[in-house]
Design a protein around this motif. Structure first.
Motif, short mmCIF file in Angstrom:
data_model
loop_
_atom_site.label_atom_id
_atom_site.label_comp_id
_atom_site.label_asym_id
_atom_site.label_seq_id
_atom_site.Cartn_x
_atom_site.Cartn_y
_atom_site.Cartn_z
N TYR A 8 126.85 81.51 -32.49
CA TYR A 8 125.42 81.64 -32.30
C TYR A 8 125.03 83.08 -32.56
O TYR A 8 125.76 84.00 -32.19
CB TYR A 8 125.03 81.28 -30.86
N VAL A 10 123.46 86.63 -31.91
CA VAL A 10 123.44 87.38 -30.64
C VAL A 10 122.12 87.17 -29.90
O VAL A 10 122.12 87.00 -28.69
CB VAL A 10 123.70 88.88 -30.91
N TRP A 11 121.01 87.14 -30.61
CA TRP A 11 119.72 86.97 -29.95
C TRP A 11 119.63 85.60 -29.28
O TRP A 11 119.07 85.48 -28.20
CB TRP A 11 118.55 87.17 -30.92
N TYR A 12 120.22 84.58 -29.90
CA TYR A 12 120.19 83.24 -29.30
C TYR A 12 121.11 83.19 -28.08
O TYR A 12 120.75 82.58 -27.07
CB TYR A 12 120.59 82.17 -30.32
N GLN A 13 122.26 83.82 -28.17
CA GLN A 13 123.17 83.86 -27.02
C GLN A 13 122.49 84.54 -25.83
O GLN A 13 122.61 84.09 -24.69
CB GLN A 13 124.46 84.60 -27.37
N PHE A 14 121.79 85.63 -26.10
CA PHE A 14 121.08 86.34 -25.04
C PHE A 14 120.06 85.41 -24.37
O PHE A 14 119.99 85.34 -23.14
CB PHE A 14 120.38 87.59 -25.59
N LEU A 15 119.28 84.69 -25.18
CA LEU A 15 118.29 83.77 -24.63
C LEU A 15 118.96 82.64 -23.85
O LEU A 15 118.52 82.28 -22.76
CB LEU A 15 117.43 83.18 -25.76
N TYR A 17 121.96 82.49 -22.37
CA TYR A 17 122.56 82.93 -21.11
C TYR A 17 121.50 83.40 -20.12
O TYR A 17 121.65 83.23 -18.91
CB TYR A 17 123.63 84.00 -21.35
N SER A 18 120.42 83.98 -20.61
CA SER A 18 119.31 84.35 -19.73
C SER A 18 118.67 83.10 -19.13
O SER A 18 118.32 83.07 -17.94
CB SER A 18 118.25 85.15 -20.49
N HIS A 19 118.51 82.09 -19.96
CA HIS A 19 117.96 80.81 -19.49
C HIS A 19 118.87 80.21 -18.41
O HIS A 19 118.39 79.80 -17.35
CB HIS A 19 117.80 79.86 -20.67
N THR A 57 112.16 81.25 -16.79
CA THR A 57 113.03 80.41 -17.60
C THR A 57 112.24 79.63 -18.63
O THR A 57 112.69 79.43 -19.75
CB THR A 57 113.92 79.50 -16.72
N ILE A 60 111.40 81.95 -21.47
CA ILE A 60 112.59 82.15 -22.31
C ILE A 60 112.75 81.01 -23.29
O ILE A 60 113.04 81.22 -24.48
CB ILE A 60 113.85 82.31 -21.43
#
Length: 137
Positions: A8, A10-15, A17-19, A57, A60
């Motif tokens: 994925y 990096v920006w999607y992974q951040f979103l 995991y933040s979610h 959430t 996000i």
């Protein structure tokens, strides 16, 4: 190929995991708030945390493109309807309780928990989605 082997961005992974970091506590907070005494100091404090996390959430998820099924504008999927539910329910439930309309507040909180956490959460475990692959392999 399993989703866990997909790289994925990096920006999607951040979103993602933040979610997860904001929504998972809501499952437990929401259950506690629905099950135990209402109107107490603890209920109000945890309710503010719960509603804040639910709203964050939902914000996000606006930026997370649907990875399964048909999309609108090559981004929004059916699961984004729960984003709209949350973004509508949180402020209207807050307004209801501040106006003293406890019945409407309670109805909205039950709707939010069932719709945005149980039903939407259930959809995250269908084949092809990250949580399904994470839990069931």
């Amino acid at each position: 190929m399993h989703l866990l082997t997909i790289e994925y961005p990096v920006w999607y992974q951040f979103l993602m995991y933040s979610h997860l970091a904001t929504v998972i506590p809501c499952v437990f907070l929401g259950a506690y708030l629905l099950a135990f005494s209402k109107g107490t100091t603890t209920h109000r404090m945890l309710g503010k945390i719960y509603m804040s996390l639910m709203f964050i959430t939902a914000l996000i998820t606006i930026f997370m493109p649907a990875m399964v099924g048909p999309t609108l504008f090559n981004h929004f999927g059916w699961i984004h309807l729960f984003t709209l539910l949350t973004l509508w329910t949180v402020p209207t439930a807050l307004i209801a309780v501040r106006k003293g309309n406890i019945k409407a507040h309670k109805r909205k909180m039950v709707l939010l928990y069932i719709g945005a956490l149980l039903i939407a959460g259930g959809f995250t475990f269908v084949p092809g989605r990250y949580m399904h692959e994470l839990v069931f392999g």
